[in-house]
Design a protein around this motif. Structure first.
Motif, PDB file in Angstrom:
ATOM      1  N   GLU A  33       0.839  -1.193   0.000  1.00  0.00           N
ATOM      2  CA  GLU A  33       0.000   0.000   0.000  1.00  0.00           C
ATOM      3  C   GLU A  33       0.879   1.249   0.000  1.00  0.00           C
ATOM      4  N   ALA A  34       0.550   2.195  -0.859  1.00  0.00           N
ATOM      5  CA  ALA A  34       1.340   3.416  -1.000  1.00  0.00           C
ATOM      6  C   ALA A  34       0.408   4.554  -1.394  1.00  0.00           C
ATOM      7  N   ASP A  35       0.964   5.767  -1.396  1.00  0.00           N
ATOM      8  CA  ASP A  35       0.230   6.969  -1.788  1.00  0.00           C
ATOM      9  C   ASP A  35       0.726   7.398  -3.164  1.00  0.00           C
ATOM     10  N   LEU A  36      -0.189   7.427  -4.142  1.00  0.00           N
ATOM     11  CA  LEU A  36       0.195   7.772  -5.499  1.00  0.00           C
ATOM     12  C   LEU A  36       0.747   9.195  -5.578  1.00  0.00           C
ATOM     13  N   THR A  37       0.185  10.108  -4.801  1.00  0.00           N
ATOM     14  CA  THR A  37       0.681  11.497  -4.801  1.00  0.00           C
ATOM     15  C   THR A  37       2.108  11.561  -4.282  1.00  0.00           C
ATOM     16  N   ALA A  38       2.384  10.798  -3.218  1.00  0.00           N
ATOM     17  CA  ALA A  38       3.740  10.788  -2.670  1.00  0.00           C
ATOM     18  C   ALA A  38       4.727  10.175  -3.653  1.00  0.00           C
ATOM     19  N   LEU A  39       4.308   9.146  -4.385  1.00  0.00           N
ATOM     20  CA  LEU A  39       5.200   8.542  -5.368  1.00  0.00           C
ATOM     21  C   LEU A  39       5.487   9.516  -6.510  1.00  0.00           C
ATOM     22  N   ALA A  40       4.480  10.304  -6.932  1.00  0.00           N
ATOM     23  CA  ALA A  40       4.716  11.317  -7.955  1.00  0.00           C
ATOM     24  C   ALA A  40       5.696  12.380  -7.453  1.00  0.00           C
ATOM     25  N   GLU A  41       5.559  12.804  -6.205  1.00  0.00           N
ATOM     26  CA  GLU A  41       6.494  13.780  -5.637  1.00  0.00           C
ATOM     27  C   GLU A  41       7.909  13.213  -5.561  1.00  0.00           C
ATOM     28  N   ARG A  42       8.004  11.942  -5.280  1.00  0.00           N
ATOM     29  CA  ARG A  42       9.329  11.305  -5.227  1.00  0.00           C
ATOM     30  C   ARG A  42       9.995  11.321  -6.604  1.00  0.00           C
ATOM     31  N   ALA A  43       9.229  11.007  -7.656  1.00  0.00           N
ATOM     32  CA  ALA A  43       9.789  11.041  -9.008  1.00  0.00           C
ATOM     33  C   ALA A  43      10.175  12.463  -9.400  1.00  0.00           C
ATOM     34  N   VAL A  44       9.359  13.457  -9.031  1.00  0.00           N
ATOM     35  CA  VAL A  44       9.683  14.853  -9.333  1.00  0.00           C
ATOM     36  C   VAL A  44      10.971  15.257  -8.632  1.00  0.00           C
ATOM     37  N   ALA A  45      11.151  14.827  -7.375  1.00  0.00           N
ATOM     38  CA  ALA A  45      12.381  15.169  -6.647  1.00  0.00           C
ATOM     39  C   ALA A  45      13.609  14.591  -7.337  1.00  0.00           C
ATOM     40  N   ILE A  46      13.469  13.378  -7.892  1.00  0.00           N
ATOM     41  CA  ILE A  46      14.610  12.768  -8.589  1.00  0.00           C
ATOM     42  C   ILE A  46      14.951  13.552  -9.841  1.00  0.00           C
ATOM     43  N   ARG A  47      13.955  13.986 -10.628  1.00  0.00           N
ATOM     44  CA  ARG A  47      14.231  14.695 -11.863  1.00  0.00           C
ATOM     45  C   ARG A  47      14.622  16.152 -11.622  1.00  0.00           C
ATOM     46  N   THR A  48      14.250  16.686 -10.523  1.00  0.00           N
ATOM     47  CA  THR A  48      14.675  18.057 -10.225  1.00  0.00           C
ATOM     48  C   THR A  48      16.182  18.144 -10.098  1.00  0.00           C
ATOM     49  N   LEU A  49      16.820  17.077  -9.619  1.00  0.00           N
ATOM     50  CA  LEU A  49      18.279  17.086  -9.476  1.00  0.00           C
ATOM     51  C   LEU A  49      18.974  17.127 -10.834  1.00  0.00           C
ATOM     52  N   SER A  50      18.400  16.392 -11.845  1.00  0.00           N
ATOM     53  CA  SER A  50      19.031  16.367 -13.160  1.00  0.00           C
ATOM     54  C   SER A  50      18.532  17.482 -14.072  1.00  0.00           C
ATOM     55  N   ALA A  51      17.378  18.069 -13.763  1.00  0.00           N
ATOM     56  CA  ALA A  51      16.830  19.170 -14.570  1.00  0.00           C
ATOM     57  C   ALA A  51      16.359  20.275 -13.622  1.00  0.00           C
ATOM     58  N   PRO A  52      17.291  21.025 -13.027  1.00  0.00           N
ATOM     59  CA  PRO A  52      16.899  22.031 -12.021  1.00  0.00           C
ATOM     60  C   PRO A  52      16.073  23.177 -12.590  1.00  0.00           C
ATOM     61  N   ASP A  53      16.157  23.400 -13.907  1.00  0.00           N
ATOM     62  CA  ASP A  53      15.415  24.522 -14.495  1.00  0.00           C
ATOM     63  C   ASP A  53      13.988  24.152 -14.898  1.00  0.00           C
ATOM     64  N   ALA A  54      13.656  22.884 -14.824  1.00  0.00           N
ATOM     65  CA  ALA A  54      12.308  22.463 -15.214  1.00  0.00           C
ATOM     66  C   ALA A  54      11.296  22.879 -14.151  1.00  0.00           C
ATOM     67  N   ARG A  55      10.099  23.195 -14.592  1.00  0.00           N
ATOM     68  CA  ARG A  55       9.013  23.614 -13.688  1.00  0.00           C
ATOM     69  C   ARG A  55       8.081  22.413 -13.477  1.00  0.00           C
ATOM     70  N   LEU A  56       8.368  21.682 -12.418  1.00  0.00           N
ATOM     71  CA  LEU A  56       7.623  20.460 -12.114  1.00  0.00           C
ATOM     72  C   LEU A  56       6.753  20.688 -10.883  1.00  0.00           C
ATOM     73  N   ARG A  57       5.470  20.290 -10.972  1.00  0.00           N
ATOM     74  CA  ARG A  57       4.551  20.547  -9.863  1.00  0.00           C
ATOM     75  C   ARG A  57       3.595  19.368  -9.727  1.00  0.00           C
ATOM     76  N   VAL A  58       3.292  19.034  -8.454  1.00  0.00           N
ATOM     77  CA  VAL A  58       2.381  17.935  -8.154  1.00  0.00           C
ATOM     78  C   VAL A  58       1.196  18.502  -7.394  1.00  0.00           C
ATOM     79  N   ASP A  59      -0.020  18.208  -7.876  1.00  0.00           N
ATOM     80  CA  ASP A  59      -1.260  18.642  -7.228  1.00  0.00           C
ATOM     81  C   ASP A  59      -2.111  17.416  -6.920  1.00  0.00           C
ATOM     82  N   GLY A  60      -2.866  17.514  -5.830  1.00  0.00           N
ATOM     83  CA  GLY A  60      -3.792  16.428  -5.504  1.00  0.00           C
ATOM     84  C   GLY A  60      -3.671  15.983  -4.074  1.00  0.00           C
ATOM     85  N   ASP A  61      -4.744  15.401  -3.579  1.00  0.00           N
ATOM     86  CA  ASP A  61      -4.775  14.839  -2.228  1.00  0.00           C
ATOM     87  C   ASP A  61      -4.174  13.441  -2.234  1.00  0.00           C
TER      88      ASP A  61
END
Length: 489
Positions: free
Chosen positions: A338-366
């Motif tokens: 069992e996991a939270d889909l929103t948290a998993l999306a935020e985790r993937a965004v955090a990983i890509r922010t390191l390799s693409a710091p200029d990208a505008r990545l945002r996660v919305d949702g409960d």
């Protein structure tokens, strides 16, 4: 001298039947012969039972009539006592196969008929009142009729003291029954012979649809794959068999088509994969040969070696992606939690922010609870982000929205890149497919270029979880939208 490489046959295991083949061998005795023999035997039994029942019923009927005739004559004799003379009494009773012997009280004897002499020395039965009249009367314990061989005899004591003896022969009855039995046997044999001559062609005509099935199967084996039986009455036994036969042929033809299509896709995939591998391997080889054959400065030599390492990494990533696709095709093994889909999306965004710091990545949702393998879902989201960044550049804006709709957990990924034409919304999930020029094989030399396997891998992982990944068609130039659906907890 024994052969040192010959196998020891005492240790060779017996062949094991294939698990895909179940059941024993099909019995293929002649169906026409079996049906013919079965019908003929049934007909023979019916004829024998009918003949036996007819003989028994006729014998019982004639016997009853003979007994009843004697009893009726005895009653007539008792009724005529005192009304006619003894001679006239004997004359009126005798006839119709019945012989009469009358012994008066004074000892005088009057007889008439061919069987009158048979009364001498015979035992006399006790006179009994007459039983029920008519054909239904049957002999029983109170029956006054005495049977001696073929002779039926009845003794009656008259009211004037005289003794009346009536005698009839059953020989005619026996002969009649014997003649009927002969007729029944001969008629039954003729019926069975006629049935034996007719049943074969009739059964063959009834089984003609099976011959048509055999002919159809042979024509299909010869190459006419589109031929079918198409029964006119699918509700009958042969109709249901023909429908099942056609359905089996459709399934086999579909499986054959799928197998050929899969083989073609495999060949195309291997060809494309070889082409993709050739580029990084050629680059790594060229860089390495320049270092080996030329006396380059330190900085240039290091740059060439870095290029060789990068090209080698590209080849390694392609091999990893191909192995992942192979695992997906074979059935990806998952360890869901069992996991939270929103948290998993935020985790993937955090990983890509390191390799693409200029990208505008945002996660919305409960929070959206799902039961998945977290690392695989992160891999899906990461592939979607990589696809958006390759298409729109390092400053691309990507919005990820999570929600629950109709019992399904959804993750919508929208970027502001050039988008995907509606006609290519399904083709982007084909293996080794890249749509824009920046993804073409001729320019896929940089470390940020993809191989066209990210989206197929992402969809395969989503379907392994019981969900799906689709590209939502949108007008060209308005960005690309991908929708990931997963079963919600």
């Amino acid at each position: 001298m024994s052969n040192p490489i010959a196998p020891d046959r005492s240790t060779v295991p017996a062949p094991v039947p294939s698990p895909g083949r179940r059941g024993g061998r099909l019995r293929t005795a002649s169906l026409r012969r079996r049906v013919t023999v079965a019908v003929w035997l049934l007909l023979a039994i019916m004829v024998a039972v009918l003949a036996l029942a007819t003989a028994i019923a006729l014998s019982a009927r004639l016997d009853t009539q003979l007994r009843q005739r004697l009893q009726d004559r005895a009653e007539i004799g008792a009724a005529l006592v005192g009304q006619v003379s003894d001679r006239e009494l004997v004359d009126q009773i005798e006839g119709d196969g019945v012989s009469v012997v009358l012994v008066t009280a004074s000892g005088a004897q009057y007889s008439k008929g061919p069987l009158a002499g048979a009364s001498t020395g015979t035992r006399t039965a006790t006179a009994q009142p007459p039983g029920p009249r008519g054909p239904a009367a049957a002999p029983g314990p109170a029956d006054p009729v005495v049977v001696q061989g073929d002779l039926y005899r009845i003794d009656t004591r008259l009211s004037d003291g005289a003794r009346l003896t009536l005698i009839a022969s059953a020989a005619d009855v026996r002969r009649t029954i014997a003649q009927v039995e002969v007729v029944l046997v001969v008629g039954g044999l003729l019926v069975l012979l006629a049935a034996a001559a007719v049943l074969g062609p009739l059964v063959g005509r009834a089984l003609r649809p099976l011959a048509e099935m055999t002919e159809t199967a042979r024509s299909i084996t010869a190459g006419d794959r589109g031929r079918r039986l198409r029964p006119t009455r699918p509700e009958t036994e042969l109709g249901r068999t023909a429908v099942a036969f056609d359905a089996m042929l459709d399934a086999v033809e579909g499986a054959e088509t799928q197998a050929r299509s899969a083989e073609d896709r495999l060949r195309t995939f291997l060809s494309d994969a070889a082409h993709e591998l050739r580029t990084p391997l050629a680059g790594a080889r060229a860089a390495t040969e320049q270092v080996l054959r030329s006396d380059l400065p330190r900085e240039e030599r290091e740059r060439r070696l870095v290029t060789a390492i990068r090209e080698n990494d590209r080849a390694a990533r392609l091999v990893d992606d191909m192995l992942t696709m192979a695992r997906i095709d074979q059935g990806l093994e998952l360890r869901p939690t069992e996991a939270d889909l929103t948290a998993l999306a935020e985790r993937a965004v955090a990983i890509r922010t390191l390799s693409a710091p200029d990208a505008r990545l945002r996660v919305d949702g409960d929070p959206v609870p799902v039961r998945v393998e977290p690392d695989r879902i992160v891999q899906i989201v990461t592939n979607l982000l990589d696809n958006a960044l390759r298409a729109g550049g390092p400053t691309t804006g990507v919005r990820l929205t999570t929600r629950i709709r109709d019992g399904w957990a959804e993750l919508e990924v929208i970027d502001d890149g050039p988008g995907i034409p509606a006609a290519d919304a399904a083709r982007v999930f084909d293996r080794l497919v890249r749509l824009d020029a920046a993804r073409s094989r001729t320019e896929a030399t940089g470390p940020d270029k993809g191989f066209g396997l990210g989206l197929p891998i992402a969809r395969g992982i989503a379907r392994a979880h019981g969900g799906d990944l689709v590209c939502v068609p949108k007008p060209t130039g308005s960005g690309a939208t991908f929708l990931l659906t997963l079963p919600a907890v």
